[in-house]
Design a protein around this motif. Structure first.
Motif, short mmCIF file in Angstrom:
data_model
loop_
_atom_site.label_atom_id
_atom_site.label_comp_id
_atom_site.label_asym_id
_atom_site.label_seq_id
_atom_site.Cartn_x
_atom_site.Cartn_y
_atom_site.Cartn_z
N ALA A 1 19.51 16.28 17.29
CA ALA A 1 18.79 15.75 18.34
C ALA A 1 19.43 15.16 19.62
O ALA A 1 19.13 15.31 20.67
N SER A 2 20.23 14.43 19.40
CA SER A 2 21.14 13.72 20.23
C SER A 2 21.89 14.68 21.07
O SER A 2 22.14 14.64 22.39
N ALA A 3 22.65 15.80 20.32
CA ALA A 3 23.17 16.64 20.93
C ALA A 3 22.77 17.47 21.92
O ALA A 3 22.84 17.76 23.00
N GLY A 4 21.25 17.70 21.45
CA GLY A 4 20.34 18.55 22.43
C GLY A 4 19.90 17.76 23.48
O GLY A 4 19.86 18.45 24.63
N VAL A 5 19.91 16.47 23.63
CA VAL A 5 19.59 15.82 24.51
C VAL A 5 20.81 15.79 25.74
O VAL A 5 20.56 16.17 26.82
N VAL A 6 21.91 15.61 25.15
CA VAL A 6 23.11 15.54 26.10
C VAL A 6 23.39 17.36 26.47
O VAL A 6 23.67 17.41 27.72
N PHE A 7 23.13 17.88 25.83
CA PHE A 7 23.02 19.80 26.37
C PHE A 7 22.14 19.94 27.30
O PHE A 7 22.41 20.47 28.33
N ALA A 8 20.68 19.20 27.33
CA ALA A 8 20.04 19.40 28.52
C ALA A 8 20.35 18.63 29.48
O ALA A 8 20.06 19.32 30.75
N LEU A 9 21.01 17.61 29.50
CA LEU A 9 21.46 16.89 30.44
C LEU A 9 22.62 17.80 31.52
O LEU A 9 22.71 17.89 32.52
N ALA A 10 23.37 18.48 30.64
CA ALA A 10 24.39 19.34 31.05
C ALA A 10 23.82 20.74 31.68
O ALA A 10 24.28 20.84 33.08
N LEU A 11 22.65 21.11 31.23
CA LEU A 11 22.04 22.11 31.99
C LEU A 11 21.45 21.72 33.05
O LEU A 11 21.34 22.51 34.09
N LEU A 12 20.90 20.38 33.34
CA LEU A 12 20.32 19.91 34.55
C LEU A 12 21.33 19.84 35.63
O LEU A 12 21.32 20.13 36.69
N VAL A 13 22.59 19.42 35.35
CA VAL A 13 23.60 19.25 35.84
C VAL A 13 24.15 20.60 36.64
O VAL A 13 24.39 20.88 37.88
N ILE A 14 24.21 21.62 35.93
CA ILE A 14 24.42 22.95 36.08
C ILE A 14 23.33 23.43 37.13
O ILE A 14 23.64 24.21 38.07
N VAL A 15 22.18 23.38 36.69
CA VAL A 15 21.13 23.78 37.68
C VAL A 15 21.16 23.31 39.18
O VAL A 15 20.83 23.79 40.10
N ALA A 16 21.41 21.89 39.26
CA ALA A 16 21.58 20.98 40.56
C ALA A 16 22.68 21.62 41.27
O ALA A 16 22.71 21.91 42.39
N ALA A 17 23.99 21.95 40.55
CA ALA A 17 25.00 22.65 41.10
C ALA A 17 24.89 23.68 41.70
O ALA A 17 25.26 24.27 43.06
N LEU A 18 24.24 24.78 41.12
CA LEU A 18 23.74 26.02 41.64
C LEU A 18 22.64 26.02 42.54
O LEU A 18 22.87 26.66 43.78
N ARG A 19 21.64 25.00 42.44
CA ARG A 19 20.76 25.06 43.63
C ARG A 19 21.42 24.28 44.92
O ARG A 19 21.02 24.62 46.29
N LEU A 20 22.53 23.30 44.70
CA LEU A 20 23.28 22.97 46.00
C LEU A 20 24.03 24.22 46.59
O LEU A 20 24.16 24.16 48.04
N LEU A 21 24.31 25.05 45.96
CA LEU A 21 25.28 26.35 46.48
C LEU A 21 24.19 27.20 47.19
O LEU A 21 24.47 27.91 48.15
N ARG A 22 22.93 27.31 46.89
CA ARG A 22 21.88 27.99 47.21
C ARG A 22 21.30 27.46 48.65
O ARG A 22 20.75 28.33 49.24
N MET A 23 21.31 25.98 48.79
CA MET A 23 20.87 25.66 49.91
C MET A 23 21.30 26.35 51.26
O MET A 23 22.50 26.72 51.33
N GLY A 24 20.52 26.32 52.27
CA GLY A 24 20.90 26.77 53.47
C GLY A 24 19.73 27.46 53.93
O GLY A 24 18.38 27.31 53.73
N VAL A 25 20.11 28.40 55.22
CA VAL A 25 19.06 29.47 55.91
C VAL A 25 19.24 30.62 55.45
O VAL A 25 20.53 31.07 55.50
N TRP A 26 18.18 31.37 55.02
CA TRP A 26 18.30 32.71 54.60
C TRP A 26 17.50 33.62 55.46
O TRP A 26 16.46 33.22 56.07
N VAL A 27 17.76 34.75 55.78
CA VAL A 27 16.99 35.64 56.83
C VAL A 27 16.57 37.01 56.11
O VAL A 27 17.41 37.26 55.43
N SER A 28 15.71 37.64 56.34
CA SER A 28 15.13 39.16 56.19
C SER A 28 14.33 39.38 57.10
O SER A 28 13.84 38.80 58.09
#
Length: 184
Positions: A66-93
């Motif tokens: 259970a404690s390993a799952g909490v730390v794993f979820a925290l790592a996934l949250l950090v990964i999602v934040a990093a990917l969202r940081l890369l996605r930020m900006g202006v997009w056009v279509s």
């Protein structure tokens, strides 16, 4: 001594009739590359996530799952934040202009856009409260023509700090997209 691997191979440029998948105007695209500050910050977040994942493995081997799952979820949250940081900006279509922030994404169709222009104004330095004099690309919408909207891009954000020429190219490209699709 000539170094043939340093010269540009122009054979692929001769075939202009080949449409690449990213040439589809209906697909959302960022008309500029992410800046070194944004990529560096995301890399540091991913480095932190790797240490947290390693800690999750150690905790899983030595402590409760259970404690390993909490730390794993925290790592996934950090990964999602990093990917969202890369996605930020202006997009056009062809459908409109999309401004992606860290938590919010706003899409405005071209028909609701009055103007996209570059203005000289005080801008936030790297998103912090400190302001400096710089340029900003602002969006003027039909329904909010009198209001001043938040800038889409600035010369001092994570993508363009120290790269004014890259800001000018990106702003010109976005303004050209707006001019083309507001006419049509």
């Amino acid at each position: 001594m000539p170094l043939p691997f340093l010269t540009a191979d122009r054979s692929f440029e001769a075939a202009d009739d080949i449409a690449l998948p990213h040439d589809d105007r209906a697909r959302w695209r960022r008309p500029y590359r992410p800046g070194p500050w944004r990529v560096g910050a995301a890399a540091l977040w991913l480095l932190l996530a790797s240490f947290v994942l390693f800690g999750a493995v150690i905790i899983a081997l030595t402590a409760s799952p259970a404690s390993a799952g909490v730390v794993f979820a925290l790592a996934l949250l950090v990964i999602v934040a990093a990917l969202r940081l890369l996605r930020m900006g202006v997009w056009v279509s062809a459908r409109g202009l999309r401004h992606v922030d860290f938590l919010v994404t706003r899409t405005v169709p071209w028909k609701r856009i009055v103007a996209v222009r570059t203005v000289q104004t005080p801008v936030r330095w790297l998103g912090l409260p400190r302001t400096v004099q710089g340029q900003a690309l602002v969006l003027v919408r039909q329904d909010r023509a009198a209001e001043e909207s938040a800038p889409l891009l600035t010369t001092h954000n994570l993508d363009f700090l120290g790269r004014v020429s890259a800001f000018d190219r990106a702003a010109d490209t976005i303004e050209a997209w707006a001019a083309e699709y507001r006419r049509g």
